[in-house]
Design an enzyme around this catalytic site. Structure first.
Site, PDB file in Angstrom:
ATOM      1  N   ARG A   1       2.125   0.682   4.384  1.00  0.00           N
ATOM      2  CA  ARG A   1       1.198   1.733   3.961  1.00  0.00           C
ATOM      3  C   ARG A   1      -0.261   1.280   4.004  1.00  0.00           C
ATOM      4  NH1 ARG A   1      -1.196   2.926  -1.221  1.00  0.00           N
ATOM      5  NH2 ARG A   1      -0.035   1.184  -2.084  1.00  0.00           N
TER       6      ARG A   1
ATOM      7  N   HIS B   1       4.646  -4.247  -4.515  1.00  0.00           N
ATOM      8  CA  HIS B   1       3.671  -3.242  -4.941  1.00  0.00           C
ATOM      9  C   HIS B   1       4.118  -1.812  -4.654  1.00  0.00           C
ATOM     10  CE1 HIS B   1      -0.285  -1.752  -5.936  1.00  0.00           C
ATOM     11  NE2 HIS B   1      -0.474  -1.225  -4.728  1.00  0.00           N
TER      12      HIS B   1
ATOM     13  N   GLU C   1     -11.287  -0.040   1.739  1.00  0.00           N
ATOM     14  CA  GLU C   1     -10.194  -0.978   1.453  1.00  0.00           C
ATOM     15  C   GLU C   1      -9.612  -1.482   2.770  1.00  0.00           C
ATOM     16  OE1 GLU C   1      -7.752  -0.233  -2.421  1.00  0.00           O
ATOM     17  OE2 GLU C   1      -8.166   1.701  -1.545  1.00  0.00           O
TER      18      GLU C   1
ATOM     19  N   ARG D   1      -2.808  -5.073   4.610  1.00  0.00           N
ATOM     20  CA  ARG D   1      -2.228  -5.788   3.476  1.00  0.00           C
ATOM     21  C   ARG D   1      -1.140  -6.787   3.829  1.00  0.00           C
ATOM     22  NH1 ARG D   1      -1.730  -1.336  -1.177  1.00  0.00           N
ATOM     23  NH2 ARG D   1      -3.981  -1.331  -1.336  1.00  0.00           N
TER      24      ARG D   1
ATOM     25  N   HIS E   1       1.402  -6.491  -2.411  1.00  0.00           N
ATOM     26  CA  HIS E   1      -0.057  -6.457  -2.549  1.00  0.00           C
ATOM     27  C   HIS E   1      -0.562  -7.894  -2.558  1.00  0.00           C
ATOM     28  CE1 HIS E   1      -4.076  -5.580  -3.931  1.00  0.00           C
ATOM     29  NE2 HIS E   1      -3.836  -4.282  -3.825  1.00  0.00           N
TER      30      HIS E   1
HETATM   31  P1  FAD Z   1       4.919   7.536 -10.522  1.00  0.00           P
HETATM   32  O1  FAD Z   1       3.490   7.724 -10.800  1.00  0.00           O
HETATM   33  O2  FAD Z   1       5.428   6.148 -10.564  1.00  0.00           O
HETATM   34  O3  FAD Z   1       5.751   8.392 -11.584  1.00  0.00           O
HETATM   35  C1  FAD Z   1       7.147   8.282 -11.652  1.00  0.00           C
HETATM   36  C2  FAD Z   1       7.602   8.968 -12.929  1.00  0.00           C
HETATM   37  O4  FAD Z   1       9.017   9.093 -12.955  1.00  0.00           O
HETATM   38  C3  FAD Z   1       7.239   8.218 -14.198  1.00  0.00           C
HETATM   39  O5  FAD Z   1       6.789   9.139 -15.132  1.00  0.00           O
HETATM   40  C4  FAD Z   1       8.574   7.617 -14.644  1.00  0.00           C
HETATM   41  O6  FAD Z   1       8.663   7.361 -16.017  1.00  0.00           O
HETATM   42  C5  FAD Z   1       9.520   8.725 -14.213  1.00  0.00           C
HETATM   43  N1  FAD Z   1      10.910   8.307 -14.038  1.00  0.00           N
HETATM   44  C6  FAD Z   1      11.386   7.337 -13.215  1.00  0.00           C
HETATM   45  N2  FAD Z   1      12.728   7.274 -13.313  1.00  0.00           N
HETATM   46  C7  FAD Z   1      13.107   8.217 -14.212  1.00  0.00           C
HETATM   47  C8  FAD Z   1      14.356   8.620 -14.758  1.00  0.00           C
HETATM   48  N3  FAD Z   1      15.503   8.031 -14.405  1.00  0.00           N
HETATM   49  N4  FAD Z   1      14.383   9.619 -15.660  1.00  0.00           N
HETATM   50  C9  FAD Z   1      13.226  10.218 -16.052  1.00  0.00           C
HETATM   51  N5  FAD Z   1      12.019   9.857 -15.585  1.00  0.00           N
HETATM   52  C10 FAD Z   1      11.959   8.876 -14.674  1.00  0.00           C
HETATM   53  N6  FAD Z   1      -1.988   4.141  -4.611  1.00  0.00           N
HETATM   54  C11 FAD Z   1      -3.126   4.638  -4.096  1.00  0.00           C
HETATM   55  O7  FAD Z   1      -3.086   5.538  -3.261  1.00  0.00           O
HETATM   56  N7  FAD Z   1      -4.324   4.173  -4.537  1.00  0.00           N
HETATM   57  C12 FAD Z   1      -4.454   3.186  -5.463  1.00  0.00           C
HETATM   58  O8  FAD Z   1      -5.555   2.807  -5.844  1.00  0.00           O
HETATM   59  C13 FAD Z   1      -3.258   2.619  -5.989  1.00  0.00           C
HETATM   60  N8  FAD Z   1      -3.314   1.608  -6.896  1.00  0.00           N
HETATM   61  C14 FAD Z   1      -2.145   1.142  -7.444  1.00  0.00           C
HETATM   62  C15 FAD Z   1      -2.216   0.156  -8.421  1.00  0.00           C
HETATM   63  C16 FAD Z   1      -1.063  -0.291  -9.041  1.00  0.00           C
HETATM   64  C17 FAD Z   1      -1.137  -1.370 -10.082  1.00  0.00           C
HETATM   65  C18 FAD Z   1       0.185   0.267  -8.674  1.00  0.00           C
HETATM   66  C19 FAD Z   1       1.445  -0.195  -9.350  1.00  0.00           C
HETATM   67  C20 FAD Z   1       0.249   1.235  -7.684  1.00  0.00           C
HETATM   68  C21 FAD Z   1      -0.911   1.680  -7.061  1.00  0.00           C
HETATM   69  N9  FAD Z   1      -0.860   2.665  -6.069  1.00  0.00           N
HETATM   70  C22 FAD Z   1      -2.027   3.152  -5.548  1.00  0.00           C
HETATM   71  C23 FAD Z   1       0.393   3.321  -5.713  1.00  0.00           C
HETATM   72  C24 FAD Z   1       0.486   4.657  -6.461  1.00  0.00           C
HETATM   73  O9  FAD Z   1      -0.028   4.491  -7.761  1.00  0.00           O
HETATM   74  C25 FAD Z   1       1.894   5.178  -6.562  1.00  0.00           C
HETATM   75  O10 FAD Z   1       2.545   5.101  -5.335  1.00  0.00           O
HETATM   76  C26 FAD Z   1       1.878   6.638  -7.013  1.00  0.00           C
HETATM   77  O11 FAD Z   1       1.167   6.737  -8.216  1.00  0.00           O
HETATM   78  C27 FAD Z   1       3.292   7.148  -7.186  1.00  0.00           C
HETATM   79  O12 FAD Z   1       3.253   8.408  -7.793  1.00  0.00           O
HETATM   80  P2  FAD Z   1       4.604   9.140  -8.096  1.00  0.00           P
HETATM   81  O13 FAD Z   1       4.272  10.442  -8.694  1.00  0.00           O
HETATM   82  O14 FAD Z   1       5.456   9.130  -6.905  1.00  0.00           O
HETATM   83  O15 FAD Z   1       5.363   8.178  -9.161  1.00  0.00           O
HETATM   84  C1  SIN Z   2      -5.711  -1.383  -4.979  1.00  0.00           C
HETATM   85  O1  SIN Z   2      -6.563  -0.894  -5.702  1.00  0.00           O
HETATM   86  O2  SIN Z   2      -5.820  -2.465  -4.404  1.00  0.00           O
HETATM   87  C2  SIN Z   2      -4.438  -0.647  -4.758  1.00  0.00           C
HETATM   88  C3  SIN Z   2      -4.653   0.377  -3.757  1.00  0.00           C
HETATM   89  C4  SIN Z   2      -3.360   0.894  -3.225  1.00  0.00           C
HETATM   90  O3  SIN Z   2      -2.284   0.432  -3.606  1.00  0.00           O
HETATM   91  O4  SIN Z   2      -3.439   1.778  -2.371  1.00  0.00           O
END
Ligand code: FAD
Ligand code: SIN
Length: 489
Positions: A363, A328, A110, A270, A224
């Protein structure tokens, strides 16, 4: 309710931490919708790690620092990269079936990476990780799961956290805990254009800020480059791995405009690609072109993207894909050390809500799932359950009905905040406009919202995006020079 560990959020960091915590004590995991509703479930590209003999930690560290404009915490980067292979093997042990070829992990590339180092599962890596972690958490007897439970505020006194106030079944309640863990993810919903699902309203960040937690690097919002730009569609992500597999960026004249803008062309960091697209969009539509790849390959490599685009009448093997940048990822957040410890006693933060400093000013692709995983593996090192709860008296707030005038007002202001933030804190920023227009208006909105008597989830989320927005604007105003994904006009 009372527990040893209260975990708020069910993405990769909350679920992974829960599995570790459950070995030490009782866990209550609350999440505001269903368990799978998270940014994690949407992750497409994969997880970065040094898994190939011809790759090296030194190069992964270098790429991370370069993408982060050297604003990163180098020690945290070294820690993450050093622990990256172990983190991937942990996921494999739990049951995640990453793509393989001849018994070896298949790796992709990537933007900003100088080596193929992304482990993946089709174009739905996050969904697969989430599915496995949810399965394991559900199996654990020490973990109580409370879905549809909204964390409203932290219970803090004298810089110590005692748990959180929640809304559940239309009632307000307290959960007291020895340790409270914020794993609430990002804040993409602060902006009108975002790849993030509806849950990403910056709740953890705002709650922690209200309780006196230190917030760092919050001006660095990553946009993104490639979200689907169809009027009738949400901003569905077209993974960077599509460019990793050779897609070109084409402007309205049919030119491959990245050729002369960066040595890495379409795979430049990015922030650079997003800005160049943004410039081109002022002249006309911008497209991704992967029509040189065979249909069968695209269907196999990108099954979800292929299917989704087909629904919008786009056959990616024949048609150009219209794209736009979209908010993003939040590179900053609640300041923590490598053990997730915040400046508030017994309050920890992991994943996107936290700022360990690994991402610096921008990032590197696929370092986010890695960061969330590596740091939430850290329980064994420092966290100890301690039974010293003090019962605090809390205000009993009134729950406002969903159709109340206050809720309708909150929904209206929610949209206004998103539009304002996209305009003034988006891909290019102007400090004078931030100071004179955006900050005063957002302060006014926040005041109006916080004066409302009573609460509900809609109002609380709107207060949270207003608070998060204000933090972003103020930090953006303080940073006078462009750096990473903070770009001053
Ligand atoms: P999240 O997975 O967002 O989980 C947060 C949780 O908290 C959820 O369950 C939510 O409901 C809960 N929550 C929030 N507020 C409250 C509240 N007030 N009360 C109770 N529950 C609450 N990163 C990569 O490294 N590789 C990738 O390929 C990639 N692709 C991506 C594609 C997309 C479309 C997106 C949006 C992001 C992508 N990212 C990627 C970024 C990555 O997915 C996130 O940064 C990561 O998953 C965050 O994980 P987390 O556990 O911190 O939060
Ligand atoms: C993507 O698949 O382009 C998202 C990857 C990332 O957010 O790290």
């Amino acid at each position: 309710m009372q527990t040893n560990f209260l975990i708020i959020g069910s993405g990769i960091s909350g679920l992974n931490f829960a599995l570790h915590a459950a070995k030490k004590g009782e866990v209550i995991l609350v999440t505001k919708k269903k368990l799978i509703d998270s940014n994690t479930n949407y992750a497409q590209g994969g997880i970065a790690a040094v898994l190939d003999k011809t790759d090296s930690p030194v190069q992964h560290i270098k790429d991370t620092l370069e993408a982060g404009a050297y604003h990163n915490n180098k020690k945290a980067v070294e820690f993450m990269v050093k622990n990256s292979p172990e983190a991937i093997y942990r996921l494999i042990d739990l049951g995640v079936a990453f793509e393989k070829e001849n018994e070896k992990l298949k790796l992709t590339q990537e933007g900003g990476h100088h080596h193929k180092r992304i482990a993946y599962v089709g174009d739905y890596t996050g969904q697969e990780i989430e599915r496995i972690l949810v399965k394991r958490v559900k199996e654990h007897v020490n973990i109580t799961i409370l879905e549809n439970t909204f964390a409203l505020n932290l219970l803090t006194k004298d810089h110590t956290c005692f748990g959180a106030q929640i809304i559940r079944k239309n009632k307000i309640d307290n959960i007291f805990a020895d340790q409270t863990i914020l794993a609430t993810g990002g804040l993409g919903q602060v902006f009108s254009n975002t790849t993030n699902p509806a849950i990403a309203t910056g709740d953890g960040l705002s709650m922690a800020y209200r309780s006196g937690a230190k917030i760092e690097d919050i001006e660095f919002i990553q946009f993104h480059p490639s979200a689907l730009a169809k009027k009738t569609s949400p901003r569905f992500l077209i993974s960077e791995t599509v460019r990793g597999e050779g897609a070109h960026l084409i402007n309205n004249k049919g030119e491959r405009f990245m050729n002369d803008r960066h040595p890495l062309k379409e795979l430049a960091p990015r922030s650079i690609v997003a800005r160049e697209i943004f410039k081109e969009l002022k002249k006309g539509p911008v497209y991704l072109d992967i029509t040189h790849q065979p249909k069968e390959f695209l269907k196999k490599r990108f099954p979800k993207i292929f299917e989704k685009l087909s629904k919008y009448g786009i056959d990616m093997s024949k048609n150009l894909i219209p794209i736009t940048p979209a908010a993003h990822y939040s590179c900053g957040g609640i300041k923590t050390d490598i053990y997730g410890q915040t400046n508030i006693k017994n309050l920890f933060a992991f994943g996107e809500v936290a700022c360990t400093g690994v991402h610096g000013a921008n990032r590197l692709a696929s370092n986010s799932l890695l960061e969330a995983l590596v740091f939430s593996n850290q329980i064994t090192k420092k966290l100890k359950a301690q039974k010293k709860l003090q019962v605090l008296t809390i205000d009993r707030l009134k729950i406002l009905p969903k159709n109340s005038p206050e809720t309708i007002l909150a929904k209206k202001l929610h949209k206004e905040i998103q539009t304002l933030m996209w305009q003034y804190a988006g891909i290019t920023r102007n400090r004078e406009q931030i100071e004179k227009i955006a900050i005063p208006r957002l302060q006014e909105i926040l005041k109006k919202l916080t004066q409302i008597q009573g609460t509900n989830q809609i109002l609380a989320e709107t207060i949270n995006i207003a608070q998060a927005g204000l933090l972003i604007l103020k930090a953006a105003d303080l940073r006078k020079k462009s750096l990473g994904c903070h770009y001053i006009e």
